[in-house]
Design a protein around this motif. Structure first.
Motif, short mmCIF file in Angstrom:
data_model
loop_
_atom_site.label_atom_id
_atom_site.label_comp_id
_atom_site.label_asym_id
_atom_site.label_seq_id
_atom_site.Cartn_x
_atom_site.Cartn_y
_atom_site.Cartn_z
N ALA A 97 0.81 -1.10 -0.01
CA ALA A 97 -0.09 -0.10 0.02
C ALA A 97 0.67 1.28 0.06
CB ALA A 97 -1.04 0.04 1.27
N MET A 98 0.34 2.31 -0.93
CA MET A 98 1.04 3.53 -0.77
C MET A 98 0.06 4.64 -0.74
SD MET A 98 2.77 2.94 -4.55
CE MET A 98 3.81 4.34 -4.62
N HIS A 99 -0.27 5.09 0.57
CA HIS A 99 -1.34 6.09 0.72
C HIS A 99 -0.74 7.33 0.84
CE1 HIS A 99 -5.08 6.59 3.57
NE2 HIS A 99 -5.25 6.88 2.41
N THR A 100 -0.77 7.92 2.19
CA THR A 100 -0.52 9.42 2.21
C THR A 100 0.89 9.71 1.60
OG1 THR A 100 0.23 8.81 4.64
CG2 THR A 100 -1.91 9.69 4.40
N ASN A 101 1.79 8.65 1.71
CA ASN A 101 3.06 9.09 1.08
C ASN A 101 2.98 9.23 -0.53
OD1 ASN A 101 2.24 6.38 1.08
ND2 ASN A 101 4.60 5.66 0.12
N PHE A 102 1.91 8.47 -1.08
CA PHE A 102 1.59 8.98 -2.57
C PHE A 102 0.64 10.10 -2.59
CE2 PHE A 102 -0.73 8.46 -6.58
CZ PHE A 102 0.48 8.56 -7.21
N ASP A 103 0.08 10.39 -1.81
CA ASP A 103 -0.76 11.72 -1.69
C ASP A 103 0.21 12.93 -1.63
OD1 ASP A 103 -3.30 10.38 -1.47
OD2 ASP A 103 -3.19 10.52 0.51
N ALA A 104 1.15 13.03 -0.62
CA ALA A 104 1.92 14.12 -0.57
C ALA A 104 3.08 14.20 -1.57
CB ALA A 104 2.63 13.82 0.88
N VAL A 105 3.38 13.39 -2.07
CA VAL A 105 5.00 13.30 -3.04
C VAL A 105 4.74 14.09 -4.24
CG1 VAL A 105 4.36 11.22 -4.44
CG2 VAL A 105 6.78 11.86 -3.80
N ALA A 106 5.91 14.88 -4.65
CA ALA A 106 5.91 15.55 -5.66
C ALA A 106 5.39 14.69 -6.82
CB ALA A 106 7.02 16.35 -6.06
N GLY A 107 4.46 15.07 -7.76
CA GLY A 107 4.00 13.93 -8.92
C GLY A 107 3.28 13.14 -8.32
N GLY A 108 2.61 13.02 -7.31
CA GLY A 108 1.70 12.21 -6.91
C GLY A 108 0.34 12.57 -6.96
N MET A 109 -0.66 11.97 -5.93
CA MET A 109 -1.97 12.04 -6.20
C MET A 109 -2.52 13.45 -6.20
SD MET A 109 -4.74 10.02 -6.28
CE MET A 109 -4.67 8.56 -5.11
N ALA A 110 -2.14 14.34 -5.51
CA ALA A 110 -2.15 15.79 -5.41
C ALA A 110 -2.07 16.55 -6.47
CB ALA A 110 -1.93 16.52 -4.10
N ASP A 111 -0.73 16.20 -6.98
CA ASP A 111 -0.40 17.00 -8.27
C ASP A 111 -1.13 16.49 -9.57
OD1 ASP A 111 1.67 18.83 -7.78
OD2 ASP A 111 3.16 17.37 -7.36
N LEU A 112 -1.14 15.16 -9.64
CA LEU A 112 -2.17 14.47 -10.67
C LEU A 112 -3.54 15.21 -10.53
CD1 LEU A 112 -1.17 10.71 -10.24
CD2 LEU A 112 -0.26 12.26 -11.90
N ALA A 113 -4.10 15.14 -9.52
CA ALA A 113 -5.50 15.99 -9.55
C ALA A 113 -5.55 17.42 -10.06
CB ALA A 113 -6.05 15.88 -8.06
N ALA A 114 -4.36 18.20 -9.61
CA ALA A 114 -4.38 19.42 -9.79
C ALA A 114 -4.02 19.54 -11.40
CB ALA A 114 -3.41 20.06 -9.08
N GLU A 115 -3.27 18.72 -11.92
CA GLU A 115 -2.82 18.92 -13.30
C GLU A 115 -4.08 18.46 -13.96
OE1 GLU A 115 0.52 16.49 -13.31
OE2 GLU A 115 1.67 17.82 -12.21
N ARG A 116 -4.87 17.45 -13.62
CA ARG A 116 -6.20 17.09 -14.32
C ARG A 116 -7.03 18.33 -14.48
NH1 ARG A 116 -8.84 11.34 -14.58
NH2 ARG A 116 -6.83 10.74 -14.95
N LEU A 117 -7.26 19.05 -13.55
CA LEU A 117 -8.11 20.32 -13.54
C LEU A 117 -7.25 21.29 -14.44
CD1 LEU A 117 -9.56 20.46 -10.02
CD2 LEU A 117 -10.67 20.05 -12.05
N GLU A 118 -6.00 21.25 -14.82
CA GLU A 118 -5.46 22.17 -15.50
C GLU A 118 -4.98 23.69 -14.86
OE1 GLU A 118 -6.92 21.13 -19.88
OE2 GLU A 118 -8.30 22.22 -18.68
N LEU A 119 -4.48 23.25 -13.60
CA LEU A 119 -4.36 24.40 -12.82
C LEU A 119 -2.83 24.77 -13.02
CD1 LEU A 119 -5.77 23.46 -9.19
CD2 LEU A 119 -6.71 24.72 -10.96
N LYS A 120 -2.64 26.04 -12.76
CA LYS A 120 -1.14 26.62 -13.18
C LYS A 120 -0.41 27.30 -11.76
CE LYS A 120 -2.69 27.92 -17.85
NZ LYS A 120 -2.16 26.84 -18.32
N ASN A 121 0.70 27.60 -11.62
CA ASN A 121 1.25 27.88 -10.55
C ASN A 121 0.94 27.06 -9.34
OD1 ASN A 121 2.42 30.11 -12.05
ND2 ASN A 121 0.55 30.96 -11.62
N ILE A 122 1.17 25.70 -9.57
CA ILE A 122 0.62 24.73 -8.64
C ILE A 122 1.50 24.63 -7.37
CG2 ILE A 122 -0.02 22.27 -7.99
CD1 ILE A 122 -0.62 22.00 -10.92
#
Length: 271
Positions: A97-122
C-alpha cells in the motif's frame, strides 16, 4: 523479479517516510523474497480485488488505501478483513500500500488531480516538507495542492469541468447563495478526505476547496467562512491512482512482469 525490488521501485516514486504517522503503508502482506511475475493495481483492497488477483494468478497487489489500519487481535473467517488476509496468505499473494506518501509526494496524487484540472502555478496546500527523491534531488511534498485557473470561470463551469475530468455524476456544493454565480480563479484540491484543510485553503486565498467525505457541519462551516466547498467523492478523486500506477509500472518495471488493473467503478450506486 523479487518483491523487494518492486518495493524499492515504489519507494523511489513515493518514499514511505513521507506517510503520515497514523498511516500504515508498505508491504502489509507477503514475503520480500517472493518472485513476482504479475501485479494487480487497485485503489483499495476488496473481495473483488482478491478474486481478480486469484483469477489473474497475480503474485502481488498494489493499492492506494492500506487494507490494515489498526492492530488486529484475530484473523479468521468472521470478518471480511480476516477472510481476505487468509485468502492472500493461502495463495501467497503479496500486498503493498502507498497511501499518504503517494498523496504527498511531488508528482503524486495531489499533483495529478491539480494537473487534471489544468491548474497553473501549483503549490503545496498544507504540511509542506522537503525530501530527496530516488536520484537525490531535493523536492517538496505535502498534503493537497493549490493553483490558479488560466482564466476566471464561473463556479458552474468549474463544476462541469470536475465532473468531466474525474467522471463524477453528482457534486455537493456548499456555498452561500451569492457565491453560486461567482467567478473562480484560485482552487485548492485534496483528493480523498480533506475537509480539515479548509483553513489552509482560506489562508492560501483559494476561493474553492475540492475534496471528498464532506460532513454536513463542515459544509456549513465553509459557507460561514466564505469558502466554497465541493464534495466530489472520495473514490472519484482518487481512482486516478489506478491509471497512473499501471502506466508507471509498465514504463519502469522489468519486462518479464505483467501489470493488470481493476476497472474504475464507483463502490456505490446513485438512485
Amino acid at each position: 523479479m523479487k518483491c523487494k525490488n518492486v518495493v524499492e521501485l515504489l519507494n523511489r516514486l513515493a518514499p514511505e517516510s513521507l506517510a503520515c504517522e497514523w498511516d500504515n503503508v508498505g508491504l502489509t502482506v507477503g514475503r520480500f523474497d517472493k518472485n513476482v511475475s504479475k501485479i494487480l493495481v487497485a485503489l483499495e483492497m476488496t473481495n473483488d480485488v482478491v478474486e481478480k488477483a486469484i483469477e489473474e494468478q497475480a503474485d502481488m497487489i498494489i493499492t492506494h488505501h492500506p487494507m490494515i489500519f489498526q492492530a488486529q487481535k484475530k484473523i479468521n473467517s468472521e470478518t471480511s478483513l480476516g477472510r481476505m488476509l487468509s485468502c492472500l496468505l493461502r495463495y501467497d499473494i503479496a500486498c503493498y500500500a502507498m497511501h499518504t506518501n503517494f498523496d504527498a509526494v511531488a508528482g503524486g496524487m495531489a499533483d495529478l488531480a491539480a494537473e487534471r484540472l489544468e491548474l497553473k502555478n501549483i503549490g503545496v496546500l498544507a504540511e509542506e516538507q522537503e525530501y530527496k527523491d530516488g536520484d537525490g534531488t531535493v523536492k517538496v511534498a505535502g498534503i493537497g495542492r493549490v493553483g490558479v485557473i488560466g482564466e476566471e470561470i464561473l463556479l458552474q463551469e468549474l463544476c462541469t469541468k470536475i465532473k468531466k475530468k474525474f467522471g463524477v455524476q453528482v457534486l455537493n456544493v456548499y456555498a452561500s447563495e451569492n457565491k453560486m454565480d461567482s467567478y473562480i480563479s484560485k482552487v485548492a484540491i485534496v483528493p480523498g478526505s480533506g475537509k480539515e484543510y479548509m483553513k489552509d485553503a482560506i489562508k492560501k486565498q483559494a476561493e474553492v476547496l475540492i475534496t471528498g467525505d464532506v460532513t454536513h457541519h463542515a459544509g456549513l462551516e465553509a459557507v460561514e467562512e466564505g469558502l466554497i466547498l465541493i464534495d466530489a467523492g472520495h473514490y472519484r478523486l482518487e481512482h486516478i491512482f489506478i491509471e497512473f500506477m499501471e502506466h508507471y509500472l509498465n514504463k519502469n518495471i522489468s519486462s518479464d512482469v505483467d501489470v493488470v488493473s481493476m476497472p474504475v467503478k464507483n463502490p456505490f450506486s446513485i438512485l
